[in-house]
Design an enzyme around this catalytic site. Structure first.
Site, PDB file in Angstrom:
ATOM      1  N   GLU A 201      -3.073  -8.271  -7.348  1.00  0.00           N
ATOM      2  CA  GLU A 201      -2.573  -6.955  -6.917  1.00  0.00           C
ATOM      3  C   GLU A 201      -2.272  -6.166  -8.193  1.00  0.00           C
ATOM      4  OE1 GLU A 201       1.173  -6.910  -4.866  1.00  0.00           O
ATOM      5  OE2 GLU A 201       0.862  -4.920  -4.034  1.00  0.00           O
TER       6      GLU A 201
ATOM      7  N   HIS B 121      -3.716  -9.437  -1.137  1.00  0.00           N
ATOM      8  CA  HIS B 121      -4.225  -8.280  -1.877  1.00  0.00           C
ATOM      9  C   HIS B 121      -5.587  -8.503  -2.539  1.00  0.00           C
ATOM     10  CE1 HIS B 121      -0.814  -5.841  -1.004  1.00  0.00           C
ATOM     11  NE2 HIS B 121      -0.005  -6.787  -1.400  1.00  0.00           N
TER      12      HIS B 121
END
Lengths: 571, 571
Positions: free
Chosen positions: B413, B438
């Site tokens: 992320e 993510h």
């Protein structure tokens, strides 16, 4: 805790996986075959880069800036000012610049300097420039008028001005009644317009009691800044916030109409071409393939008559290039060629005219016309699929005529997924495009990505352009750049339209990559630079000369770099 | 012009290439095996989508909005208001929500409603809230105090208030002396806070001569809006512009401290858990795996004593889930499980404590604890590589104890390339993570992308979260979403922290994808929804039940859709 051996085994597995992936990268061969000098330089450079990230882009408590951030924000935070990494990037040889639009390449201040020396230069607006509001809403144009052409004597800034009438550029400039647009918000003009306001300008500009001569000078400078604001996307007080691609393109497209009249004049055209080569040479670029938009039929001759046709533009371009080449007596390679372009809003009938015009120019100047492209805002304009019949006919015609004019299409300069601009990638590849301009959406296409690599099609990625035109918030989140580089798809960093964005040369784009990516090293940049030569559209012999020239300059660069920064390793 | 046959051959070659690439996509099987009803629905849905793009997101002359634009801009342009596509997306069964943080999932107005009913609720600030400036700079906390606990009687809005002292929530709320923060800029509060201000609120809020009772009500509403502003990233007058990930995270992190005291109270905790399931059910989500952050040691019991420990949180969670399940008497599947998380700023010693705590809870509630994760802002916090010894030990411990607590790590992320947060992907994969939270930077890694696909690791992509937290300017330029989908890497769209972003449920994220991507169809969304079930961490038998339930609901949805919109095909 897990046994040390288990931890070690995991750590080794991670290292092995990283190495395996790194081996797929574009810079792997270069990193595997470094000379000992290159190895030292590479280590030092990474150290300098990491230090510069910490000191300039990721300062403790600074939430505003980050490495690789948007270009104008980065410039405000010092991008382009001397720093160790900037100086090195600026100095390194960068090979070829493969994607720049001719009328969007040189600093607009160069055009303004020439306009100031051109007595016959005229200006007009589609509304009276009698209010600040009108000033920024107007469509302003410039043009060199023939001797004796009628010009209005009314001030363009008054209610008496009849919109659309030409007035003297000189008078309009020297009577400019508005404040300097880059000072309206109280910040310093130099800050927003690096190199634009002469450093020898009087400092008394903000001073109330100036001598009359200074007032005229100030008005002229304020006018220059206004004209600069019309020709660039550089933020200033009166420019509405640009938050997406549609807004960016609306402003972007408006700049070309302003530039057109300044550049479209024989003496300026020639000087501009020379400056293009020279400024690129100063930035370490040896060779440029510039896309010239031949949409306009004629430019203006030195005597002011507006009948300078396409073949004469090319003649002037060649003269300019040859004159610059003659100036480089040290043996450095410097050159430029033309990619013929027109705009993708024309119909097939008109396209045939341009394709034949391109063939005609190629026959006249076989060495100079090296490719064909269709340009413009891909999302709203016509897709390649509309032009297939004429594009195929052109390929057939070239074959018959024994001419080599490969396609070098813009494609995938879009955020759309599965819409026409994105689908241009399929047509471009199947039309045997030699390179692809932008390819912002390419990495989303697994099959096309593999094909591009297999067919050795180079993707001309313009990170700063893509950011300013709303395709990515920063180089860090570019939808394709790092994905393609890591897959070893051929990529050439390019500037696109630095007149308008002010990312002149290649240093800005190179810097944004190296500062934002820890996977990128000096040898990565070297790989990008050297590889750009491979994807030029010149013959193999010329490429060999370019490679040899680059190698020589690279070795000189490494020697300079180690002399300058060798001490870092001892610290 | 080229012969018709040459043009046809090119067109066919493009079509074949597109088909070949489409065959690699995640939705290919679904599109190849549609029932005739699905085929009709899919065609109609695409037509409605294209019409909605034109009428709502790409209106002629509108340069402000575009399909897939930033979430708050999109909401301002009507996202979430009834429309044909929105209604259909909202109604379709969406399977499982695999990535949401427990304390960031339910609408904050739900917490405020409960706080208003909690007499013992107290509030404090680290500065006197005596100026509007202080109001927005303060760190504000809430807490339910035990019976008889000391509370200051000084107004928190005066100079007499001693920073850090608790005051009555009720009093602070009813005496709030500042204007409604969502009205400061003159725009309508409802506009910025959908569903937040009760629609039955008096319209006289801006009226000077209100009855005293309305004044108190208005003060309370203004306070609620202030508290809402503290707990969300929804733009308002006093929120400084957020232009990058660092700024977004600074504000984002501050919201959790405000939420903590409202949620950390036994009766609210239970009601909140029930609302989580119910609100998800209303959005077509049957099953949620929520990450609970067990960083705090204790919550507050119903009697106000602050000693409610982790095992009791889980007990309350289970009670709440079971009560909601019992309410669904129509046989619809509804359920939720817990992923145990702690935050990646702890040291290895502390991590061992949490891992043992997780094992303890798993033994107590074997069906309910389904995974382990480390959360927090990846860029500045500690990378997984720091925790390898304890994470490996945990795997060994689970093996010894015969427990299955797979890792479901956040990784990648980040916008960084080759820095620690990006490198977390290597560690996560080699630690056999079952899913990746993510993976924003994943698509840049060709080898890891292939490995993830081969190992069938699902990527929990949170498009709206990623945009709001500065990883992409819009869903359209997401560095990985479309690239992974097109490569058929398993992806589950997720909401992440809808309390804070206000992208409740999955409809917003689904809508942003379908509206922005012409390659995406109703069957694509169906594929994403159905597939999300496959990557849940429950046993195969439960998955089968979920699949059957989804299939039944999908058929009902298609029947409804055709009844509602079948006429479109006849137009």
């Amino acid at each position: 805790m897990a046994s040390q051996s288990a931890t070690d085994a995991h750590t080794q597995a991670v290292a092995a996986l990283k190495a395996q992936e790194a081996a797929l990268r574009y810079d792997h061969a270069a990193l595997s075959n470094m000379s000992s000098d290159e190895e030292r330089a590479n280590t030092i450079f990474t150290r300098l880069r990491d230090a510069e990230v910490t000191s300039q882009w990721a300062k403790d408590g600074d939430l505003t800036n980050f490495a690789g951030m948007d270009f104008y924000g980065a410039r405000k935070n010092g991008l382009g000012s001397p720093s160790e990494v900037w100086n090195a990037v600026r100095r390194m040889p960068k090979g070829a610049l493969l994607h720049c639009h001719f009328d969007g390449t040189v600093d607009t201040k160069f055009l303004l300097e020439h306009a100031k020396k051109t007595k016959k230069m005229a200006m007009k607006a589609d509304v009276r420039l009698s209010t600040a509001d009108a000033l920024w809403k107007a469509t302003v144009e410039f043009l060199v008028l023939p001797e004796g052409a009628e010009r209005s004597t009314k001030s363009i800034y008054t209610e008496e001005y009849v919109p659309g009438e030409w007035v003297s550029f000189e008078e309009a400039r020297e009577s400019f009644p508005y404040p300097h647009p880059y000072e309206m918000d109280g910040t310093d003009a130099e800050h927003h317009m690096p190199n634009f306001v002469s450093t020898s300008a009087p400092n008394g500009r903000l001073n109330g009691d100036k001598a009359p001569s200074n007032v005229a000078q100030d008005k002229g400078q304020a006018f220059d800044a206004y004209a600069h604001a019309l020709m660039t996307l550089t933020p200033h007080q009166a420019l509405p916030a640009i938050t997406n691609s549609k807004q960016a393109w609306a402003k972007f497209q408006s700049t070309f109409g302003v530039i057109a009249g300044l550049i479209g004049y024989e003496p300026t055209l020639k000087a501009y071409t020379k400056e293009l080569l020279r400024s690129h040479a100063r930035d370490g670029i040896s060779y440029t393939e510039t896309r010239i938009n031949f949409l306009t039929d004629f430019m203006v001759r030195a005597d002011g008559t507006p009948n300078l046709d396409h073949s004469e533009w090319v003649r002037i371009f060649i003269e300019a290039v040859n004159e610059v080449k003659a100036d480089f007596t040290d043996g450095s390679f410097v050159d430029a060629k033309i990619i013929y372009t027109t705009v993708r809003f024309i119909d097939n009938e008109k396209l045939r005219w341009y394709l034949e015009d391109c063939i005609m120019l190629k026959k006249l100047y076989p060495e100079w016309i090296v490719g064909f492209d269709l340009v413009g805002h891909e999302d709203p304009l016509l897709p390649l699929k509309v032009y297939i019949p004429e594009l195929l006919r052109f390929q057939q015609r070239c074959k018959e005529e024994g001419l080599s004019i490969p396609f070098v299409f813009h494609a995938g300069e879009t955020l759309e997924d599965g819409a026409d601009a994105d689908l241009n990638l399929y047509d471009a590849i199947l039309l045997d495009t030699k390179r692809i301009g932008h390819g912002v959406s390419l990495a989303r296409h697994p099959l096309l990505t593999d094909m591009v690599k297999e067919k050795d099609i180079c993707i001309e990625i313009c990170p700063i352009s893509n950011q300013i035109l709303g395709y990515t918030a920063s180089i860090c989140s570019h939808p394709s750049l790092l994905a393609l580089l890591n897959r070893n798809v051929p990529v050439a960093l390019s500037s696109d339209d630095p007149s308008i964005f002010e990312n002149f040369g290649l240093s800005y784009d190179f810097y944004q990559l190296i500062i934002s990516s820890q996977s990128t090293s000096l040898m990565s940049l070297a790989t990008l630079a050297r590889r750009s030569i491979r994807y030029t559209l010149v013959d193999d012999k010329t490429k060999e000369i370019m490679f040899a020239d680059w190698d020589r300059r690279w070795n000189e660069f490494i020697a300079w770099f180690l002399k300058e920064y060798g001490h870092v390793l001892k610290q």
